[in-house]
Design an enzyme around this catalytic site. Sequence first.
Site, PDB file in Angstrom:
ATOM      1  N   LYS A 118       8.897   5.194  -3.547  1.00 35.67           N
ATOM      2  CA  LYS A 118       9.773   5.057  -5.365  1.00 35.67           C
ATOM      3  C   LYS A 118      11.042   6.508  -5.324  1.00 35.67           C
ATOM      4  CE  LYS A 118       7.074   1.921  -7.517  1.00 35.67           C
ATOM      5  NZ  LYS A 118       6.168   1.755  -7.806  1.00 35.67           N
ATOM      6  N   GLN A 150       2.547   4.636 -12.510  1.00 39.77           N
ATOM      7  CA  GLN A 150       2.495   4.101 -11.719  1.00 39.77           C
ATOM      8  C   GLN A 150       0.511   3.934 -12.413  1.00 39.77           C
ATOM      9  OE1 GLN A 150       3.644   4.481  -8.891  1.00 39.77           O
ATOM     10  NE2 GLN A 150       1.889   2.477  -8.167  1.00 39.77           N
ATOM     11  N   ASP A 197      10.053  -1.537 -15.236  1.00 45.60           N
ATOM     12  CA  ASP A 197       9.047  -2.396 -14.938  1.00 45.60           C
ATOM     13  C   ASP A 197       8.523  -3.555 -15.339  1.00 45.60           C
ATOM     14  OD1 ASP A 197       7.067  -1.612 -12.431  1.00 45.60           O
ATOM     15  OD2 ASP A 197       5.959  -0.187 -13.928  1.00 45.60           O
TER      16      ASP A 197
END
Length: 283
Positions: A53, A97, A120
């Site tokens: 990422k 995460q 997200d």
Amino acid sequence: MSAQIIFGKQISDSIREELRMEADRLKAEGVTPGLVVIIVGEDPASQVYVRNKAKACEDLGYYSEVVRLPADTTQEALLALIGEYNGNGAVHGILVQLPLPKHIEEKAIIDAIAVEKDVDGFHPESVGNLMIGDDALLPCTPSGVIELLKRTGNSPAGKHAVVIGRSNIVGKPVAMLLLRENATVTICHSRTPNIEEMARQADILVVGVGVPKLVKKEWVKPGAVVIDVGVNRLPDGKLCGDVDYDDVVETAGWITPVPGGVGPMTITMLMANTLTSAKRSKK
Ligand code: NAP
């Protein structure tokens, strides 16, 4: 005749090129898209995802921060850090995460992220916005599925889409997005009887179950578009999807391989969300 293969990497590369150009335009107007990725603990797979990422941000010229916290970080400390980034104008996307260590409640963390920075797309308000058709940041893997369909000329409009799997991160949002794209949508799961028969009615079959090679050619209508979200590690170390690719490839009209199909789209859509959030911050 063999199916046309949907190469996610190529589609992902061309989207990233578009994002790079848009990010350059935005930077010229004084806004650099910024993403912070927060990782707690040492899970090796998560470390790889986080590196990828950060690298994607670097490649597109985004501002990027990675915060690595020890596994014994308290929930309060993590919430306080999210609070800081919620108020940080250089950061347009906050990604924590997952999975988190067991002593931290994932829901409390997701809920704490400012909805406009929820790249997200897991925040309950983002989920609600998706449901009612408002302007949400969309969850990355599901929106990647939609991009794959559209960019291969397989618009979902008017098609019968069957989604196998009903998780909050794959099945349900994919189904909502297909509905938004005017498909007629059927959702199947582990308690669906005659699932093979259901699947065989699909013009577009999306599979996200986590069972290696579950879907065989008998499940697929000739010519159907088959999108395999599954990523499974076989005992020999190789990756495979939830679709038995070799079995299905002669029946389907279009098919995504694993790896190299849906997988490459996820981080690209994260980059797209970060850019969208940065653009919105300007208004
Ligand atoms: P999950 O939370 O375990 O959900 C699996 C879903 O599949 C559940 O709804 C379950 O039904 C259903 N299911 C399980 N076995 C089934 C069967 N035999 N027949 C019909 N339905 C069945 O998994 P997930 O997080 O959605 O992930 C699904 C797959 O996608 C995994 O392989 C994962 O690695 C992959 N994935 C890939 C990406 C990517 O970037 N490419 C991202 C996320 C996930 P019930 O609800 O009835 O239990």
